[in-house]
Enzyme design. Structure first.
Site, PDB file in Angstrom:
ATOM      1  N   LYS A   1      -4.160   0.843  -7.031  1.00 48.34           N
ATOM      2  CA  LYS A   1      -5.595   0.768  -6.761  1.00 48.34           C
ATOM      3  C   LYS A   1      -6.133  -0.330  -7.686  1.00 48.34           C
ATOM      4  O   LYS A   1      -7.000  -0.102  -8.543  1.00 48.34           O
ATOM      5  CB  LYS A   1      -6.238   2.139  -7.033  1.00 48.34           C
TER       6      LYS A   1
ATOM      7  N   TYR B   1      -0.888  12.947 -14.826  1.00 45.77           N
ATOM      8  CA  TYR B   1      -0.229  14.226 -15.042  1.00 45.77           C
ATOM      9  C   TYR B   1       0.021  14.503 -16.522  1.00 45.77           C
ATOM     10  O   TYR B   1       0.050  15.651 -16.943  1.00 45.77           O
ATOM     11  CB  TYR B   1       1.127  14.257 -14.319  1.00 45.77           C
TER      12      TYR B   1
ATOM     13  N   ASP C   1       3.493  13.736   0.251  1.00 50.06           N
ATOM     14  CA  ASP C   1       3.155  14.849   1.143  1.00 50.06           C
ATOM     15  C   ASP C   1       2.747  14.313   2.513  1.00 50.06           C
ATOM     16  O   ASP C   1       3.113  14.874   3.545  1.00 50.06           O
ATOM     17  CB  ASP C   1       1.993  15.684   0.564  1.00 50.06           C
TER      18      ASP C   1
ATOM     19  N   ASP D   1      -5.424   3.513  -0.664  1.00 52.50           N
ATOM     20  CA  ASP D   1      -6.174   4.034   0.492  1.00 52.50           C
ATOM     21  C   ASP D   1      -5.665   3.408   1.790  1.00 52.50           C
ATOM     22  O   ASP D   1      -5.510   4.080   2.814  1.00 52.50           O
ATOM     23  CB  ASP D   1      -7.695   3.843   0.315  1.00 52.50           C
TER      24      ASP D   1
ATOM     25  N   ASP E   1       2.440  11.618  -5.493  1.00 52.13           N
ATOM     26  CA  ASP E   1       2.327  13.030  -5.129  1.00 52.13           C
ATOM     27  C   ASP E   1       1.654  13.146  -3.766  1.00 52.13           C
ATOM     28  O   ASP E   1       2.138  13.841  -2.867  1.00 52.13           O
ATOM     29  CB  ASP E   1       1.502  13.770  -6.194  1.00 52.13           C
TER      30      ASP E   1
HETATM   31  C1  IPM Z   1       5.310  17.998  -6.293  1.00 52.27           C
HETATM   32  C2  IPM Z   1       4.358  19.132  -6.571  1.00 52.27           C
HETATM   33  C3  IPM Z   1       4.077  19.150  -8.069  1.00 52.27           C
HETATM   34  C4  IPM Z   1       3.440  17.834  -8.436  1.00 52.27           C
HETATM   35  C5  IPM Z   1       3.202  20.360  -8.507  1.00 52.27           C
HETATM   36  C6  IPM Z   1       3.812  21.658  -8.081  1.00 52.27           C
HETATM   37  C7  IPM Z   1       2.931  20.333  -9.969  1.00 52.27           C
HETATM   38  O1  IPM Z   1       3.204  18.981  -5.816  1.00 52.27           O
HETATM   39  O2  IPM Z   1       6.439  18.036  -6.817  1.00 52.27           O
HETATM   40  O3  IPM Z   1       4.923  17.084  -5.577  1.00 52.27           O
HETATM   41  O4  IPM Z   1       2.233  17.673  -8.277  1.00 52.27           O
HETATM   42  O5  IPM Z   1       4.170  16.958  -8.889  1.00 52.27           O
HETATM   43 MG    MG Z   2       3.226  17.366  -4.486  1.00 50.04          MG
END
Ligand code: IPM
Ligand code: MG
Length: 361
Positions: A195, A146, A255, A227, A251
């Site tokens: 990884k 990032y 999710d 993975d 990240d």
């Molecule tokens: C999160 C989001 C952010 C990230 C984006 C919006 C930049 O997906 O907070 O997980 O990738 O960190």
């Molecule tokens: Mg995210």
């Protein structure tokens, strides 16, 4: 105690859900004898519209001067919003990355919990969901891909894009320490995800985590390739306590973990620096499609406010009171649309905020 809180209502459903969290905090202040002082700042699309950039230096200064930041959500529809016609560094998300870096918020805590009342929402087979799960993803937030050097160049008439993944020992050590410290307060297990079969940054990650682990003999440590971790999260999420990982993996895995709970509208998060300062926000996005309709679920933001009381202000009793009020509302059968199931009473965002506020004791 006086709590100086900077609020970022943001975009989409952000303003609605932050309003409900403030309502709950005000009740906590009343019941427990505190004073809440809020200062709002703009970030994301709201700031682009008003100031031409996703986060101004003045807004950062305001946030820095506070004790903690409570955020709603930022961003819009990436295919239709004019914000996404702007260059990447001017888009809403750039504001979020800027505030993380400016406030040195390197430790991102993302709990993923299967609430017993919402077990039906879990998309996994019943034999898996029946075991329940309660994990916390500790994601490094200010390093790695990032924030590495990136550019797009042209070589022999061919475009070439470069992103770099860098970690120093110090960056890995400080997040590993946070991971082990929190594991000590939980079930004392750290799964460090990397990884290391391919990446140098992961091999260093693993070595530093092993070093830090020596200071926490009570904590069980395991290393898992990313993975494999993606598979294990759907195969048996109950095996995880603390997942410790770098920015990009965190990240993606966070999710996945939130999806597995089936109720992303319930998940809070905290981004902390080395002091008590933190930024607290729901794990979900700005849901522009339902903005302004009073149907969003404010619980993730309200639980983020509870995390704020716990981590930035050491107000454990008050944080417990919020979490308990949320539990009670669920037990009493109230649901917003995203977590609705038959036999429950469907309520909107404002009503949900009120029901939780009433239950603060
Ligand atoms: C999160 C989001 C952010 C990230 C984006 C919006 C930049 O997906 O907070 O997980 O990738 O960190
Ligand atoms: Mg995210």
């Amino acid at each position: 105690m006086t709590l100086n809180i900077t609020c970022i209502p943001g975009d989409g459903i952000g303003p609605e859900i932050v309003a409900q969290a403030k309502k709950v905090l005000d009740k906590v202040a009343e019941v427990y004898g505190h004073e809440m002082k809020y200062t709002d700042i703009l970030m994301g699309g709201a700031s682009i519209d008003a100031c031409g950039e996703p986060l101004t230096d003045e807004a950062i200064a305001t946030a820095k001067a506070a004790d903690a930041v409570l955020m709603g959500s930022i961003g819009g529809n990436t295919s239709t919003s004019p914000w996404y016609k702007l260059p990447p560094e001017k888009r809403p998300e750039a504001g979020l990355l800027k505030i993380r870096k400016a406030l040195n918020l390197f430790a991102n805590l993302r709990p993923a919990v299967l609430y017993p009342e919402l077990r039906g929402a879990c998309p996994l087979k019943e034999e898996i969901s029946a075991k329940g799960f309660d994990m916390l993803i500790m994601r490094e937030l200010t390093g790695g891909l990032y924030f590495g050097e990136r550019k797009t160049i042209e070589e022999n008439g061919m475009k070439k894009a470069i992103d770099t993944l860098t970690y120093t020992e110090a960056e890995i050590r400080r997040i590993a320490i946070k991971g082990f410290e929190i594991a000590m307060k939980r079930r004392k297990k750290v799964t460090s995800v990397d990884k290391a079969n391919v990446l140098d940054s992961s091999r260093l990650w693993r070595a530093v985590v092993n070093e830090v682990a020596k200071d926490y003999p009570e904590v069980e440590v395991e290393h898992m390739l990313v993975d494999n971790c993606a598979m294990q999260l759907v195969k048996d999420p109950s095996q995880f306590d603390v997942i410790l990982t770098e920015n990009m993996f965190g990240d993606i895995l966070s999710d996945e973990a939130s999806m597995v709970t089936g109720s992303i509208g319930m998940l809070s998060s905290a981004s902390l620096n080395d002091s008590k300062f933190g930024l607290y926000e729901p794990s979900h996005g700005s849901a522009p499609d339902i903005a302004g309709m009073d149907i969003a679920n404010p619980i993730a933001t309200i639980l983020s406010a509870a995390m704020m009381l716990r981590y930035s202000f050491d107000l454990d009793k008050e944080a417990d009171a919020i979490e308990k009020a949320v539990d009670t509302v669920l037990k009493d059968g109230y649901r917003t649309g995203d977590i609705y199931s038959e036999g429950c009473e469907k309520v909107g965002c404002t009503k949900m905020g009120e029901l939780i506020t009433e239950r603060i004791k």
